[in-house]
Structures are given as C-alpha cells and as structure tokens.
Design an enzyme around this catalytic site. Structure first.
Site, PDB file in Angstrom:
ATOM      1  N   LEU A 213     -53.442 -13.992 -41.352  1.00 37.37           N
ATOM      2  CA  LEU A 213     -53.459 -13.061 -39.500  1.00 37.37           C
ATOM      3  C   LEU A 213     -53.374 -12.047 -39.775  1.00 37.37           C
ATOM      4  O   LEU A 213     -52.193 -11.676 -39.991  1.00 37.37           O
ATOM      5  CB  LEU A 213     -53.084 -14.288 -38.898  1.00 37.37           C
ATOM      6  N   HIS A 214     -54.511 -10.930 -39.674  1.00 35.88           N
ATOM      7  CA  HIS A 214     -53.970  -9.638 -39.463  1.00 35.88           C
ATOM      8  C   HIS A 214     -54.613  -8.764 -38.120  1.00 35.88           C
ATOM      9  O   HIS A 214     -54.185  -7.946 -38.169  1.00 35.88           O
ATOM     10  CB  HIS A 214     -54.119  -8.781 -40.822  1.00 35.88           C
ATOM     11  N   ARG A 215     -55.820  -8.930 -38.530  1.00 32.81           N
ATOM     12  CA  ARG A 215     -56.794  -8.295 -37.176  1.00 32.81           C
ATOM     13  C   ARG A 215     -55.911  -8.105 -35.717  1.00 32.81           C
ATOM     14  O   ARG A 215     -55.597  -9.544 -35.340  1.00 32.81           O
ATOM     15  CB  ARG A 215     -58.013  -8.870 -37.316  1.00 32.81           C
TER      16      ARG A 215
END
Length: 369
Positions: A213-215
């Site tokens: 997860l990075h957005r």
C-alpha cells in the site's frame, strides 16, 4: 557511420525495470547507440551494482541528482538539468517510460528542443485527474511522437484523442518482459538470502498473502486507512500476510494509531528479486500498485486491488486482477473466493510474451535510420 543516439530516461526504481528489457534489446539489435539517464527523482541507496546486475544492464551513464521537493520543484529541476544535457550532446530521440514526473519533464524539454519523443506505456488512463500520474500521462501523450502501447485500452484512448494511427504501436509490455526475465533468473539461482524476516521459511507448506500500500489516497487519510485495516485484520485471521511497508505508509500507521494485528508481518522495502521471490508463490497479492497488477497477471497470481479504478483494465478484463475499492467486506469476500478456489481464472493478455522491447527497438531503428 555514426549510429543514432537514444536517451533512455528513468527517474524512479520501477522505471529501470521497464528500460532494462529495452537495453537488452538494443544490445542485441546493434543499430542504435543509447545512454541511460537517471534523473535522480528518487535516489535509492540500494541501487548499486548488484541491482543493475540483476536487471542485466549497466549502471546509468548520467545521474542528474534532481532529488525531491514538491511536484513543481522536482519537475522544474529535472527540466533544467535535462535541457543542459540535451544541448551538450543532442540525441536523435528521447525515450520515456511510465508516468512519473521525470517522464513529463524530459518529454517537455525534448519537444521544446525539437527532439522526437517515444513514450513507452502510452495511452493508459484511469480517468482520475486527482492522480498526479494521470496528469503526467495525459501531457506526455499530448506531445509524444511514437506511442508504445501495452494493452488495447491504450490504443482506444489514443485514437479517441486524435493521435495518428501510424504513430501508435501495440507492442506488449516491457514490465512483463522484465518479470519473465527475472523469474527465469530466480529459478536458476534459487531464493537463497531472499527471504525477508525468514517469512517463507516460517510458513513453509502454508498459504500466505503479500500486501503493498502506498497511494496517497489510501494511506494519507486516517478514515480510509482505518477502513482498509479493518479488512486486512479479517483477512489475516485466515491467511498470514507479509507487508513490505513504504516509509510514508509506516509513518501514517503510527500517526493514525492503526494496528494490523499479529498475523501481518511488517518488513522494510524489498529489492526486486527478494520481492518477486515473495509474491510469485503467494495465494493472493493485495495492492494499490499499478505495476503489480500487471506483474501478477503475467505470472497468473491472484491480485486484489485496493482501488476504485485502474488505468490497466486488461488486468481485470483478461488477467488475474479484481478491483475491490476500500470496502473491507469486498476485500474479505474476494480473498475468501480465492482461498476456496472460486477466484477468477485469468490469462496473460495478447503480446505479453516477453518480446515487447524487441518490437519497440525495431520500430525506433526503422524510424531513426
């Protein structure tokens, strides 16, 4: 006779995965000279000789050290440095990949200097103008000369936007070229030393999942991140998860006071081969990454994408990818389908055969001859 010079632009680690197959194809073809330009958009200390050896390419010829800052600051610094570079040694063409700020900045500079631009991964659209990547895609495609497209939707978008048919080339996907190449290297070398925290060894013979997860839309908002975490805790109760955590994501988990529970193993960011070693054998990958949607489709690994939209619809229409948004119930439901053997049976899309880079080089060699 002097060969035409091609600048290959990369700004972030994933960009190098995309230009690596092009470098290998250029070497095999022999008709074009090239230089690898690292803009320094993301500087990664782990990008050492071992990293480039894994990719089968040399280290960059030029490093511009653009560094961080806001989108405008970063784009401006890259433009200034790249303009100076192009004026010092003018290339016959500039090739950019993907949708990062370096892609946009170097395309604009080249076009202003009347240097042709080739965009690899052209035509992808999410329809979400809140995504910086979408702005970069739209602007880059508005000024590119050659469009190298990964999937049918890209061709459709470019035609609708009025691009010349002769400039659109449906070639397949260099990211798939690279993951197939790396998977073969991994099969030959084995996974020795590539098991973060001994996770695979500890779960030998068991199913597990991989999470990324990075957005910003997912990890920078407390309510959204809390909602996602609710689903992840339920999934982890049935399936142990390993989570290579982006630094910003880790900071936000701490800031928001979110605990993912004992069945989610948090590790630091992984090198390409170590991460491939993890996810290629996973029962499911949960992600908001665009590239991972494609790579899982290439290797037939079930993928649950924690986003409401995707600029890579072929991974959903044909591949192993399912969109669930940030709804915990949908996340859990899809993972349960997969674990029961009821998940979708995807296939590798047309031309995702490991030879996209060769097609790109053949077109450029003909155009620049």
């Amino acid at each position: 006779m002097t060969k035409p010079l091609l600048y290959l632009v990369a700004g972030a680690r994933p960009n190098f995965m995309k230009i690596a197959p092009i470098v290998r194809a250029l070497r095999a073809h022999g008709g074009l000279d090239y230089k690898i330009i690292h803009t320094g958009q993301h500087y990664d200390h782990d990008m050492n000789e071992v990293f480039f050896k894994e990719l089968g390419i040399p280290a960059p010829d030029l490093f511009m050290a653009a560094g961080g800052g806001s989108h405008a600051q970063q784009t401006g610094k890259i433009m200034l440095a790249f303009e100076e570079l192009c004026q010092a040694q003018r290339p016959a063409a500039v090739l950019v990949v993907g949708d990062v700020n370096s892609t946009l900045a170097c395309s604009i500079v080249a076009k202003k200097l009347v240097i042709p631009v080739a965009h690899v991964e052209a035509g992808l659209r999410s329809g979400d103008l809140a995504m910086p990547e979408e702005i970069n895609r739209l602007v880059t495609d508005s000024i590119s000369d050659w469009f190298f497209v990964t999937e049918p939707s890209g061709v459709d978008h470019l035609r609708r936007e009025g691009k010349a048919e002769a400039a659109i080339h449906y070639v397949g996907h260099v990211m798939v070229d690279n993951v197939l190449y790396q998977a073969e290297q991994l099969a030959q070398q084995g996974g020795a030393g590539l098991d973060p925290a001994g996770f695979k060894a500890a779960h030998a013979g068991q199913r597990y999942g991989v999470l990324t997860l990075h957005r910003p839309s997912n990890v920078d908002d407390a309510a959204t991140m809390t909602r996602i975490a609710t689903g992840l805790r339920q999934i982890a109760a049935q399936l142990p998860l390993i989570f290579p955590v982006h630094p910003r994501t880790r900071a936000n988990l701490e800031r928001f006071g979110i605990d993912l529970g004992p069945n989610v193993t948090l590790v630091g960011p992984q090198g390409y081969m170590a991460f491939l070693h993890l996810w290629k054998d996973a029962a499911v990958v949960l992600t908001d990454s665009g590239g991972l949607q494609e790579e899982t489709t290439a290797l037939g690994v079930p993928c649950v994408t924690i986003r409401e939209n995707t600029e890579r619809p072929v991974t959903v229409e044909e591949g192993s990818n399912v969109l669930v948004g940030t709804d915990p119930e949908r996340m859990v439901e899809q993972v349960q389908h997969i674990l029961r053997g009821e998940g979708k049976q995807g296939r590798r899309p047309q031309l995702w055969d490991g030879h996209a880079a060769e097609r790109i080089v053949a077109v450029l060699a003909e155009q620049l001859a």
